[in-house]
Design an enzyme around this catalytic site. Structure first.
Site, short mmCIF file in Angstrom:
data_model
loop_
_atom_site.label_atom_id
_atom_site.label_comp_id
_atom_site.label_asym_id
_atom_site.label_seq_id
_atom_site.Cartn_x
_atom_site.Cartn_y
_atom_site.Cartn_z
N CYS A 138 57.03 18.77 12.22
CA CYS A 138 57.15 19.15 13.63
C CYS A 138 58.34 18.48 14.32
CB CYS A 138 55.87 18.79 14.39
SG CYS A 138 55.63 17.03 14.61
N ALA A 164 28.54 -25.10 -17.17
CA ALA A 164 28.64 -26.55 -17.00
C ALA A 164 27.83 -27.29 -18.07
CB ALA A 164 28.15 -26.95 -15.60
N ARG A 198 47.41 -7.17 -39.40
CA ARG A 198 47.48 -6.05 -40.34
C ARG A 198 48.86 -5.94 -40.97
NH1 ARG A 198 48.92 -0.69 -39.62
NH2 ARG A 198 48.11 0.66 -41.25
N GLU A 208 32.16 5.38 -33.56
CA GLU A 208 32.49 4.07 -33.01
C GLU A 208 33.58 4.21 -31.96
OE1 GLU A 208 33.81 1.64 -36.26
OE2 GLU A 208 32.04 2.09 -37.48
N ASP A 265 29.75 -27.09 -21.25
CA ASP A 265 30.87 -28.05 -21.21
C ASP A 265 30.38 -29.46 -21.51
OD1 ASP A 265 32.52 -25.98 -20.64
OD2 ASP A 265 32.65 -26.40 -18.48
N LYS A 279 41.26 11.15 -30.78
CA LYS A 279 41.92 10.42 -29.69
C LYS A 279 41.60 11.00 -28.32
CE LYS A 279 45.12 7.87 -30.27
NZ LYS A 279 46.16 7.18 -31.03
S1 IVH Z 1 38.55 1.52 -39.19
C1 IVH Z 1 40.22 2.52 -43.23
N1 IVH Z 1 37.40 1.43 -36.85
O1 IVH Z 1 42.73 1.94 -35.47
C2 IVH Z 1 39.89 2.47 -41.79
N2 IVH Z 1 39.77 1.18 -36.95
O2 IVH Z 1 44.60 3.86 -36.84
C3 IVH Z 1 40.26 1.21 -41.18
N3 IVH Z 1 40.80 0.80 -34.75
O3 IVH Z 1 44.45 -0.23 -37.60
C4 IVH Z 1 40.17 1.19 -39.71
N4 IVH Z 1 38.93 0.84 -33.59
O4 IVH Z 1 43.53 -1.17 -35.40
C5 IVH Z 1 38.57 1.37 -37.51
N5 IVH Z 1 36.22 1.34 -34.85
C6 IVH Z 1 37.38 1.28 -35.53
C7 IVH Z 1 38.61 1.06 -34.87
C8 IVH Z 1 39.79 1.03 -35.62
C9 IVH Z 1 40.24 0.68 -33.53
C10 IVH Z 1 42.24 0.72 -35.01
C11 IVH Z 1 42.63 -0.30 -36.05
C12 IVH Z 1 43.35 0.46 -37.10
C13 IVH Z 1 43.76 1.69 -36.38
C14 IVH Z 1 43.88 2.83 -37.38
#
Ligand code: IVH
Length: 686
Positions: free
Chosen positions: A411, A35, A137, A114, A38, A314
């Site tokens: 049953c 609030a 992208r 990451e 805002d 993955k």
């Molecule tokens: S680095 C040259 N870091 O994954 C490397 N990508 O398959 C550039 N993504 O298009 C990407 N988390 O959309 C990077 N921590 C991360 C990421 C990440 C998700 C996605 C991103 C990228 C795709 C690549």
């Protein structure tokens, strides 16, 4: 009071709002109430309304406001936006690491690890610290100009902090957190529109809105993770330092990023994030390891469209499409008829799934499942696999609707569905083998009668050979009968017989729990036992409360005696009355007692002691067994309840305490650890 110069005030307001946006969206640490925020915003808008000539493109008011564009124009990325190679196993990760080490001629390599955010990659271009362009992208060399939409994301600074370089292109992910996704789908539902299938699609839809005002209403988030073009900047030497620098410019960076040395540390990071995946507020589909040393990256370079210095590890996909082959109906302990999907086996969430629960018939109808349908199966973490949705446009012509059977498939007794209940039930009781089997498994389980050695297979045999028709029959089994069964040696038969003998001496709470009465879990069984002290007193209360056809029926339906018990609501009270009113159950109780089951009576009158009049809830893993802790509380004059409410005086919480602990915190109920509990027992104060 001196008049405030509106131009000065405007600057103050803009600075304050930027700083609150940063605290809220980048640091996740809001400093003022919504609030108040805002109010600042409204004041800013009022000044800008009065002085439109003062409006500048980096004003917080300018996040929304650009006119909708007919379509997005193209943006060429001066530094291409690459993708990542994927790996799915430890072996592939070791291969990647080996290539990196060989390429650099090093023994061990430091990576940044990451989260792999499951959203959309975007590039943000800052010139002299101002956001001038935001692009998707696209195909990696050129994307769409979605500047107006990206400007509506509060986590994206319109102006960088500190002393930013002349040109800075920041790459990162735009995504929709779970809460925002749920809210958005609730709105879709309310408007009678189709829900989005996942947060990623919803985020993509939001980012490509022609009207930025629509994007602004979707709570999209952004995390920065890479760099594009830059001018007038001495690049940091590592990815970690780069992310730190981006953070200093006011850009949000995930706080899940870590430095890891070598493959074992990569794997530990992977395992940790995988375990935490379900608790994260947004979707991730893996982790990314990047060579930390930026100079090393130059040496390794790129192959095709992906860097040699980074890889995405993955997670197993949590959703997959397969075919619904059939629906079968399983009968549970209380007769509940549960539809179960038989599926064309499919690898999902790291395991092959061929069955999935469908919960109940309402759920089947709501999802409009037909046998033969293509369905989306979800298996997230250790959660039981479920059928999430039907792929409607792939329904074959011969698909059949799912029908609830009129009779129990085990049953043959009629299946009944009480009004207002989602669950249908087999009316066969213990004459139904499926109910008998599930009921016996429950009765012998560790927290009930705790009969060791009586497992699933053995119980099946005992039922099929006619030795056991109800739980009381178990106690009539002789060592000879047991030894005569398939795959039973004399030794194991003697062990089971001995376990049965031991189990005859039990406690009232365990006995009540073992009966498998609907809605009577361990905690409720405890409370009932402590309240009534004996089985006879509980039965007497059930009889007194049982609804009759006398004029005071309404009163009777309130079940006053049972509901005087802590935590016993109308549902539990009804279940109890219903169970004890059944003559088959009364006969069972008599047979169990005749078979020698016994338990000590429990003193009902509250004892005098340091805990007199206090209500405690015990949760989590503690140094002593639950039974013993409860006994000590009662001895000290206290009462034990199964759930936390505002009437609870203390919650004793051990390791891995869950929702009860949360509730205690929410209600401000004092929480005691073991030491504080011991103290309380001694002194009456923690
Ligand atoms: S680095 C040259 N870091 O994954 C490397 N990508 O398959 C550039 N993504 O298009 C990407 N988390 O959309 C990077 N921590 C991360 C990421 C990440 C998700 C996605 C991103 C990228 C795709 C690549």
């Amino acid at each position: 009071m001196p008049a405030v110069d509106p131009a000065q005030r405007l600057q103050v307001l803009r600075e304050a709002i930027r700083s609150h946006d940063h605290a809220y969206y980048a640091l996740d640490a809001p400093r003022i109430a919504d609030a108040e925020y805002d109010a600042l915003f409204r004041e800013l808008l009022a000044i800008e309304d009065a002085h439109p000539e003062w409006v500048s493109p980096d004003s917080p008011s300018q996040r929304v406001g650009t006119a909708p564009s007919a379509r997005f124009s193209e943006v060429r990325h001066s530094v291409p936006m690459r993708s990542l190679n994927n790996c799915f196993s430890e072996e592939e990760l070791r291969e990647f690491d080996r290539r990196v080490r060989e390429g650099l001629g090093r023994g061990e390599v430091r990576y940044t690890a990451e989260p792999k955010l499951d959203g959309l990659a975007v590039s943000l271009r800052y010139e002299a610290g101002m956001l001038v362009q935001g692009a998707t992208r696209g195909d990696g060399s050129s994307g769409e100009d979605v500047t107006a939409n990206l400007r509506t994301l509060r986590s994206i600074p319109l102006r960088l902090r500190g002393s930013p370089p002349d040109v800075l292109e920041v790459r990162g992910e735009v995504f929709l957190p779970h809460a925002g996704f749920a809210e958005l789908n609730a709105q879709q539902h309310a408007r009678g529109e189709k829900p989005y299938v996942n947060p990623r699609n919803a985020a993509a839809g939001a980012l490509r809105q022609l009207d930025p005002a629509v994007t602004a209403r979707r709570p999209l988030q952004f995390y920065a993770y890479a760099l594009g073009a830059h001018e007038g900047w001495v690049l940091p030497s590592t990815q970690m330092a780069l992310l730190e620098a981006l953070r200093d410019f006011g850009l949000p960076v995930s706080d899940l990023v870590r430095s890891v040395d070598g493959v074992p540390a990569c794997l530990a990071y992977y395992a940790d994030l995988l375990a935490r995946r379900a608790q994260l507020p947004f979707d991730i589909d893996g982790v990314v390891y990047k060579l930390d040393d930026l100079a090393g990256r130059e040496e390794l370079g790129y192959v095709a469209r992906a860097p040699r210095w980074a890889i995405a590890h993955k997670f197993p996909a949590e959703e997959a499409t397969t075919t619904l082959l059939d629906v079968e109906f399983q009968i549970g302990r209380t007769g509940a008829v549960t539809p179960v999907a038989r599926l064309e086996p499919v690898f999902v969430g790291g395991a092959t799934v061929s069955n999935a629960t469908l919960h109940n018939m309402d759920e089947v109808l709501r999802k409009d499942l037909h046998i033969g349908d293509s369905v989306i199966v979800r298996r997230a973490g250790d959660v039981i696999p479920e059928v999430k949705a039907v792929v409607a446009d792939r329904r074959p012509a011969d698909a059949r609707p799912v029908m609830l059977p009129a009779d129990c498939p085990v049953c043959g007794s009629p299946v009944e569905r009480l009004e207002g209940e989602a669950v249908a039930r087999c009316s066969g009781g213990l004459t139904c083998r499926a109910q008998l089997h599930a009921g016996l498994l429950h009765a012998v389980s560790r927290r009930a009668l705790d009969i060791e050695g009586l497992g699933d297979k053995l119980l099946t045999q005992l039922i099929e050979e006619g030795h056991v028709r109800d739980p009381a029959d178990l106690f009539a089994l002789s060592a000879e009968t047991l030894a005569g069964l398939d795959r039973m040696g004399e030794k194991s038969a003697a062990n089971v017989a001995a376990a049965l003998t031991r189990a005859r001496s039990t406690t009232l709470p365990r006995f009540l729990f073992s009966l498998g009465i609907r809605d009577v879990g361990e905690a409720t069984a405890d409370t009932l036992a402590r309240h009534f002290g004996s089985l006879e007193a509980l039965i007497a209360a059930c009889e007194a409360d049982a609804p009759t056809d006398t004029p005071d029926r309404k009163d009777r339906e309130r079940l006053p005696l049972l509901r005087a018990v802590d935590d016993v609501g109308i549902e539990v009270a009804r279940s109890l009355v219903h169970w004890f009113a059944d003559p088959r159950h009364r006969a069972l109780l008599a047979r169990l007692q005749a078979a020698g089951l016994q338990w000590p009576a429990i003193a009902v009158r509250p004892m005098e002691g340091p805990l007199q009049g206090r209500k405690l809830v015990v949760t989590g893993t503690l140094p002593q067994p639950r039974d013993a802790i409860i006994a000590r509380i009662i001895e000290a004059g206290g009462q034990v309840a199964g759930s936390v409410s505002s009437k609870t005086d203390y919650v004793v919480a051990g390791e891995a305490a869950g929702s009860k602990l949360d509730k205690a915190h929410a209600l401000g109920v004092p929480v005691l650890d073991w030491a504080a509990f011991e103290q309380l027992l001694q002194d009456g104060a923690p």
